[in-house]
Design a protein around this motif. Sequence first.
Motif, PDB file in Angstrom:
ATOM      1  N   UNK A 229       0.887  -1.176   0.000  1.00 32.44           N
ATOM      2  CA  UNK A 229       0.000   0.000   0.000  1.00 32.44           C
ATOM      3  C   UNK A 229       0.914   1.212   0.000  1.00 32.44           C
ATOM      4  N   UNK A 230       1.006   1.888  -1.153  1.00 33.99           N
ATOM      5  CA  UNK A 230       2.105   2.823  -1.378  1.00 33.99           C
ATOM      6  C   UNK A 230       1.630   4.175  -1.899  1.00 33.99           C
ATOM      7  N   UNK A 249      -7.989 -10.323   9.487  1.00 32.27           N
ATOM      8  CA  UNK A 249      -6.566 -10.469   9.748  1.00 32.27           C
ATOM      9  C   UNK A 249      -5.810  -9.608   8.751  1.00 32.27           C
ATOM     10  N   UNK A 250      -5.045  -8.651   9.261  1.00 30.92           N
ATOM     11  CA  UNK A 250      -4.243  -7.757   8.428  1.00 30.92           C
ATOM     12  C   UNK A 250      -2.788  -8.064   8.746  1.00 30.92           C
ATOM     13  N   UNK A 251      -2.077  -8.770   7.850  1.00 30.75           N
ATOM     14  CA  UNK A 251      -0.751  -9.243   8.213  1.00 30.75           C
ATOM     15  C   UNK A 251       0.212  -9.228   7.016  1.00 30.75           C
ATOM     16  N   UNK A 252       1.484  -9.027   7.335  1.00 32.20           N
ATOM     17  CA  UNK A 252       2.580  -9.108   6.356  1.00 32.20           C
ATOM     18  C   UNK A 252       2.404  -8.125   5.193  1.00 32.20           C
ATOM     19  N   UNK A 253       1.819  -6.967   5.468  1.00 33.49           N
ATOM     20  CA  UNK A 253       1.653  -5.932   4.448  1.00 33.49           C
ATOM     21  C   UNK A 253       2.683  -4.830   4.638  1.00 33.49           C
ATOM     22  N   UNK A 254       2.989  -4.096   3.577  1.00 35.35           N
ATOM     23  CA  UNK A 254       3.862  -2.924   3.631  1.00 35.35           C
ATOM     24  C   UNK A 254       3.027  -1.674   3.381  1.00 35.35           C
ATOM     25  N   UNK A 255       2.965  -0.792   4.377  1.00 37.04           N
ATOM     26  CA  UNK A 255       2.281   0.490   4.255  1.00 37.04           C
ATOM     27  C   UNK A 255       3.357   1.572   4.212  1.00 37.04           C
ATOM     28  N   UNK A 261      -1.994   5.789   7.062  1.00 36.69           N
ATOM     29  CA  UNK A 261      -1.824   4.395   6.619  1.00 36.69           C
ATOM     30  C   UNK A 261      -3.117   3.608   6.762  1.00 36.69           C
ATOM     31  N   UNK A 262      -3.765   3.679   7.937  1.00 32.63           N
ATOM     32  CA  UNK A 262      -4.995   2.910   8.153  1.00 32.63           C
ATOM     33  C   UNK A 262      -6.000   3.728   8.954  1.00 32.63           C
ATOM     34  N   UNK A 263      -7.263   3.585   8.600  1.00 36.12           N
ATOM     35  CA  UNK A 263      -8.370   4.210   9.331  1.00 36.12           C
ATOM     36  C   UNK A 263      -9.385   3.116   9.632  1.00 36.12           C
ATOM     37  N   UNK A 274       2.707  -8.259  12.116  1.00 39.12           N
ATOM     38  CA  UNK A 274       3.821  -8.471  11.171  1.00 39.12           C
ATOM     39  C   UNK A 274       3.704  -7.583   9.933  1.00 39.12           C
ATOM     40  N   UNK A 275       3.202  -6.377  10.109  1.00 40.60           N
ATOM     41  CA  UNK A 275       3.164  -5.389   9.028  1.00 40.60           C
ATOM     42  C   UNK A 275       4.315  -4.403   9.180  1.00 40.60           C
ATOM     43  N   UNK A 276       4.716  -3.807   8.066  1.00 38.54           N
ATOM     44  CA  UNK A 276       5.693  -2.723   8.080  1.00 38.54           C
ATOM     45  C   UNK A 276       4.976  -1.412   7.814  1.00 38.54           C
ATOM     46  N   UNK A 277       5.135  -0.450   8.731  1.00 39.67           N
ATOM     47  CA  UNK A 277       4.586   0.889   8.559  1.00 39.67           C
ATOM     48  C   UNK A 277       5.759   1.856   8.473  1.00 39.67           C
TER      49      UNK A 277
END
Length: 422
Positions: A229-230, A249-255, A261-263, A274-277
């Motif tokens: 998500x870029x 389940x929101x996992x292993x994503x790159x924001x 990033x998220x609302x 396990x997400x990258x923000x």
Amino acid sequence: MLKKTIMLFVFMLVLPFANKTNAAENLQQLIDEAPINSVLTLKAKTYAGPVLINKPLTIIGVEGTVIESKTTGISIEKTADVKLENITFKTVQQPIFANEVIGLTLSKLTFSLQDEGVELRKMNQLVIEHNYMTGLKEAHFSKKPNGYEIYESKGIQIDNVKVQNVQDGLYFERIENIKVTNTISESGRYGLHFMYGSEVTLQYNTVSNNVTGLMLMIINQLDVSYNTVLRQLALNSNGLYLYDVQQATIQQNDFIENTVATVWNRVSDTTFEHNLFQSNGTVFEAEKSPTVEVRNNIFNGNILVARSDKAGFILENNMYDDYDGYDFDGNGIGDTPHQTYTSFGQWMVRKPVYQYFIESPSVVLLNKMDHETETTDTALLVDPLPKIATLNTNLQREIVWWQLILGFSSIVLISFGWRKLQ
């Protein structure tokens, strides 16, 4: 006289074959004459629409096969087992409209949209794969169509689809059992937009340069994994928007590089892990979502980690680049909690120009006061067990010989030239 008689005889002999050839170039007639469950192979030419398919049929084009129409390209009505492959559509209205079809496959298709996109209703066992779609780049979002619109359907697989310069890349309404993988949706209003659904899986997709990347509303049983998500960077942009979502389940994503990033609003039984923000303005904006769990994520270079109402949410075992605590027992967990709320971060989100004062003495003092002074907001946004950021020292070293030789030769030449000049 004999010559004219022979020419007339030859003309009458050839005429039936000429009429048959012209008839064969009519796409609707080709479809009508094709047997049920047969394969119709088109030529490298432009065929005129609109046409109707109402029986099981496979239509395969070759490079250069185009369907052109000032209205709809192909309509598919109340049938089963239809496949369209390797065709380019140039239509003013819908390139494809389908209603009540069981077993529809759209593969290796190219779309140049004008007024309308692909519309599919009441599908069962739908496959969309390896397609490319683009709209009008210069037009405003309000003037653009959605790329794909899918309504009241189930059993959907979408893979390797690229959509750009439309309003919503893929729009879904009242959907069950859908898996969307390896898609790219960019330069639109919403990348992927869901309204009412269950059993939704989104994996390995990329959404970039939209107003909102993933807009997910009123969904039960949601899996969002391994997506990128870029750069949703407009003033009111979001990477991921969740409204009335349950069991997600929101996992292993790159924001990365999103305004927000998220609302979340009215989200329950949901886990972020396990997400990258990285390099976002704000990471979380939460409202009425106290059961959401945020665990084992990495936060790096964000202005503000979290904002929420009084309900808050659960933060635990995350890694923060700005955590200044210690780990005296060496277990990888900080000995003191991490406060994710900062007053200055809140101000900077509202007034981006404040970023130029980010490390000024007054801001440092303000942040320390936030950590020392507990308020209703700050008490809710604390990670009691933050992870300690570790530096990866296992660096790979490799000599690039051509660069080494070039550098050494340059030094020798410069030294030689300098001595000559002396």
